[in-house]
Motif scaffolding. Structure first.
Motif, PDB file in Angstrom:
ATOM      1  N   UNK A   8      -8.013  15.232  26.794  1.00 16.51           N
ATOM      2  CA  UNK A   8      -8.590  15.371  25.455  1.00 16.51           C
ATOM      3  C   UNK A   8      -7.476  15.264  24.426  1.00 16.51           C
ATOM      4  N   UNK A   9      -7.634  14.324  23.488  1.00 16.52           N
ATOM      5  CA  UNK A   9      -6.664  14.156  22.414  1.00 16.52           C
ATOM      6  C   UNK A   9      -7.008  15.077  21.254  1.00 16.52           C
ATOM      7  N   UNK A  10      -6.053  15.292  20.357  1.00 15.87           N
ATOM      8  CA  UNK A  10      -6.298  16.135  19.197  1.00 15.87           C
ATOM      9  C   UNK A  10      -7.365  15.514  18.291  1.00 15.87           C
ATOM     10  N   UNK A  11      -7.552  14.203  18.395  1.00 14.11           N
ATOM     11  CA  UNK A  11      -8.579  13.514  17.611  1.00 14.11           C
ATOM     12  C   UNK A  11      -9.980  13.803  18.116  1.00 14.11           C
ATOM     13  N   UNK A  12     -10.087  14.375  19.313  1.00 12.05           N
ATOM     14  CA  UNK A  12     -11.385  14.647  19.906  1.00 12.05           C
ATOM     15  C   UNK A  12     -11.787  13.638  20.971  1.00 12.05           C
ATOM     16  N   UNK A  13     -11.100  12.511  21.041  1.00 12.89           N
ATOM     17  CA  UNK A  13     -11.422  11.513  22.059  1.00 12.89           C
ATOM     18  C   UNK A  13     -11.033  12.013  23.448  1.00 12.89           C
ATOM     19  N   UNK A  14     -11.811  11.601  24.440  1.00 14.29           N
ATOM     20  CA  UNK A  14     -11.566  12.013  25.821  1.00 14.29           C
ATOM     21  C   UNK A  14     -11.468  10.795  26.725  1.00 14.29           C
ATOM     22  N   UNK A  15     -10.603  10.914  27.744  1.00 10.96           N
ATOM     23  CA  UNK A  15     -10.407   9.843  28.713  1.00 10.96           C
ATOM     24  C   UNK A  15     -10.294  10.454  30.111  1.00 10.96           C
ATOM     25  N   UNK A  16     -10.733   9.707  31.093  1.00 16.00           N
ATOM     26  CA  UNK A  16     -10.496  10.126  32.475  1.00 16.00           C
ATOM     27  C   UNK A  16      -9.168   9.528  32.931  1.00 16.00           C
ATOM     28  N   UNK A  52       3.998  15.187  15.580  1.00 15.93           N
ATOM     29  CA  UNK A  52       4.109  15.167  17.043  1.00 15.93           C
ATOM     30  C   UNK A  52       2.870  15.674  17.767  1.00 15.93           C
ATOM     31  N   UNK A  53       2.007  16.446  17.106  1.00 13.99           N
ATOM     32  CA  UNK A  53       0.867  17.051  17.803  1.00 13.99           C
ATOM     33  C   UNK A  53      -0.069  16.028  18.455  1.00 13.99           C
ATOM     34  N   UNK A  54      -0.240  14.802  17.901  1.00 10.46           N
ATOM     35  CA  UNK A  54      -1.102  13.830  18.599  1.00 10.46           C
ATOM     36  C   UNK A  54      -0.554  13.401  19.962  1.00 10.46           C
ATOM     37  N   UNK A  55       0.728  13.670  20.224  1.00  7.67           N
ATOM     38  CA  UNK A  55       1.328  13.283  21.507  1.00  7.67           C
ATOM     39  C   UNK A  55       1.126  14.349  22.584  1.00  7.67           C
ATOM     40  N   UNK A  56       0.574  15.501  22.216  1.00  5.49           N
ATOM     41  CA  UNK A  56       0.310  16.567  23.175  1.00  5.49           C
ATOM     42  C   UNK A  56      -1.192  16.627  23.437  1.00  5.49           C
ATOM     43  N   UNK A  57      -1.576  16.661  24.712  1.00  6.31           N
ATOM     44  CA  UNK A  57      -2.986  16.556  25.076  1.00  6.31           C
ATOM     45  C   UNK A  57      -3.430  17.795  25.851  1.00  6.31           C
ATOM     46  N   UNK A  58      -4.742  18.029  25.813  1.00  8.92           N
ATOM     47  CA  UNK A  58      -5.348  19.053  26.656  1.00  8.92           C
ATOM     48  C   UNK A  58      -5.839  18.395  27.936  1.00  8.92           C
ATOM     49  N   UNK A  59      -5.691  19.098  29.049  1.00 10.68           N
ATOM     50  CA  UNK A  59      -6.115  18.574  30.346  1.00 10.68           C
ATOM     51  C   UNK A  59      -7.105  19.543  30.980  1.00 10.68           C
ATOM     52  N   UNK A  60      -8.233  19.015  31.423  1.00  5.25           N
ATOM     53  CA  UNK A  60      -9.186  19.812  32.201  1.00  5.25           C
ATOM     54  C   UNK A  60      -9.396  19.122  33.540  1.00  5.25           C
ATOM     55  N   UNK A  61      -9.404  19.899  34.600  1.00  2.71           N
ATOM     56  CA  UNK A  61      -9.518  19.343  35.947  1.00  2.71           C
ATOM     57  C   UNK A  61     -10.666  20.027  36.679  1.00  2.71           C
ATOM     58  N   UNK A  62     -11.196  19.327  37.658  1.00  6.73           N
ATOM     59  CA  UNK A  62     -12.231  19.888  38.522  1.00  6.73           C
ATOM     60  C   UNK A  62     -12.120  19.249  39.887  1.00  6.73           C
TER      61      UNK A  62
END
Length: 451
Positions: free
Chosen positions: A115-123, A43-53
């Motif tokens: 940011x995904x657990x794989x390291x990929x990032x998307x806007x 399940x961890x790939x379904x949880x993402x980190x979010x950074x905002x500015x």
């Protein structure tokens, strides 16, 4: 003891510790020891980190002199204060890239990076948001396959069920903690919001907001939202929005881009022990109805002032706040099954929610019983509805503040009928625990709670 002997003893202890650790069993009777690792890996790939500015606007006045503060023409300047923040989110649709998080995570953000657990990032872009429930729906355009999370039926949760929290505390990256369901139906953190929280003791800290609260099947039971703790630190009291509420809200955001709340059309409050005693109720929980709006969904379904709603769609309701949250996250036109105590009888009432933009609202009971500013008259002979008549109410008086209006007929205090002012005052003095005026207004019963 000499230094040599101390060193020798320490070495023996270290070696002993290493040897003990080395021979710990990995299985008992041929069965592997229980571990959450396989579940987390899934399940961890379904949880993402979010950074905002972004930049929050701040208005300020620059008066030439002190008198400029007093004039409407003083100089006003607006500045943009840069900010950045961190949070978490949960992928709920892998094909379309939909992610659910908290509204307060992305509030005022100009840029949202996933940011995904794989390291990929998307806007990410914002599909819809609802400040009242603190939910926001985001979307990313993905070139690679994503993993989505499965919703559990959060109405089936019980206190004591195990929980797993996954999020991005303090920006450290994905972190997993565990605990149990400590309580259900929590509210009162922010009276302006819709609150019916799951409480858990799983370690949740700043940055976990918007992350997943899971059961031992890896299903989503809630979105982690708030904690009680000094400086954002964990003390074992955390709160999550139930998955069923999140699911209802996300479906509305997907369909309409906004929340179109269904409403009952009632005003009410909590069933306190004092109210239960005064009204001779056999229950001490639920949502007590003070007033039913004419021609509302509640009115058409047969709900009445004095009723107590005890469950919604088979799920027990502990408070009016829980009812408000349940109804406020359902869309207009939905059919809702309510269990109700009405006239000392248990009834099941089906309501089709109305479509206005408001929701159920609470009435704050007045702490005093002063009829200052009101002219009261005893019931007249042959009066169709016998009671104490309110002939006049002065504007901004105490009676006006209590919600009493001209034309009201006070027919009872709690459940004791009154037809004159003497009986009214006598019953008010006798009622020690809870004082409620039963009033007929425009041929409809309402209650005004005085304590």
């Amino acid at each position: 003891m000499s230094g040599f002997k101390q060193t020798l003893l320490l070495s023996i202890l270290i070696l002993t510790s290493i040897n003990v650790s080395a021979v710990l069993p990995t299985a008992i009777d041929g069965n592997n020891l229980p571990s959450l690792a396989p579940l987390i890996k899934k399940v961890s790939p379904a949880v993402v980190d979010i950074s905002v500015s972004g930049g929050s606007k701040i208005s300020s006045q620059n008066p030439k002199n002190l008198l400029d503060f007093l004039t409407p023409n003083s100089s006003v300047q607006t500045k943009s204060q840069p900010f950045s923040g961190l949070g978490s989110g949960v992928i709920i649709d892998a094909d379309k890239g939909y992610i659910i998080t908290n509204y307060h995570v992305i509030e005022h953000a100009d840029k949202i990076i996933i940011s995904l657990i794989s390291g990929r990032q998307y806007e990410a872009t914002v599909v819809g948001q609802d400040p009242q429930s603190d939910v926001a729906l985001l979307q990313i355009k993905n070139k690679y396959p994503l993993v989505e999370i499965t919703f559990a039926d959060s109405d089936k949760l019980q206190v004591g069920d195990f929980t797993i929290a996954i999020g991005n505390p303090f920006g450290l990256g994905q972190t997993v903690t565990s605990g149990i369901v400590s309580a259900l139906g929590r509210s009162g953190l922010n009276l302006q919001n819709l609150e019916n929280y799951i409480q858990t003791d799983a370690a949740i800290n700043s940055g976990n907001s918007g992350g997943a609260l899971l059961n031992l099947k890896g299903e989503l039971i809630g979105i982690n939202t708030a904690i009680l703790g000094p400086n954002g630190g964990n003390i074992g009291i955390a709160f999550a929005i139930p998955a069923n509420m999140v699911k209802n809200l996300s479906q509305q955001l997907l369909e309409f881009g906004e929340i179109r709340r269904g409403i009952l059309g009632i005003k009410g409050g909590e069933v306190t022990p004092e109210l239960a005693k005064s009204f001779e109720l056999e229950i001490n929980h639920g949502a007590f109805i003070y007033q039913v709006t004419p021609n509302s969904a509640a009115d058409k379904a047969g709900l009445k002032a004095g009723d107590v709603i005890t469950s919604v769609n088979g799920t027990n309701i502990k408070s009016f706040a829980a009812l408000r949250a349940k109804i406020g996250t359902l869309s207009a036109g939905k059919k809702v099954t309510l269990d109700v105590m009405q006239d000392d009888q248990e009834k099941t009432i089906i309501v089709t929610l109305g479509g206005k933009d408001s929701t159920t609202s609470t009435v704050t009971p007045s702490p005093t019983i002063i009829f200052e500013g009101a002219i009261l008259k005893d019931a007249e002979k042959g009066q169709l509805i016998p009671g104490v008549n309110v002939a006049q109410v002065e504007k901004n008086s105490e009676a006006d503040r209590l919600g009493i209006v001209k034309g009201d007929v006070i027919i009872a205090v709690n459940r004791t009928k009154v037809i004159n002012q003497q009986q009214l005052m006598t019953e008010l003095k006798k009622a020690k625990n809870m004082r409620a005026l039963n009033i007929m207004r425009n041929n409809r019963p309402i209650y005004i709670i005085l304590d």
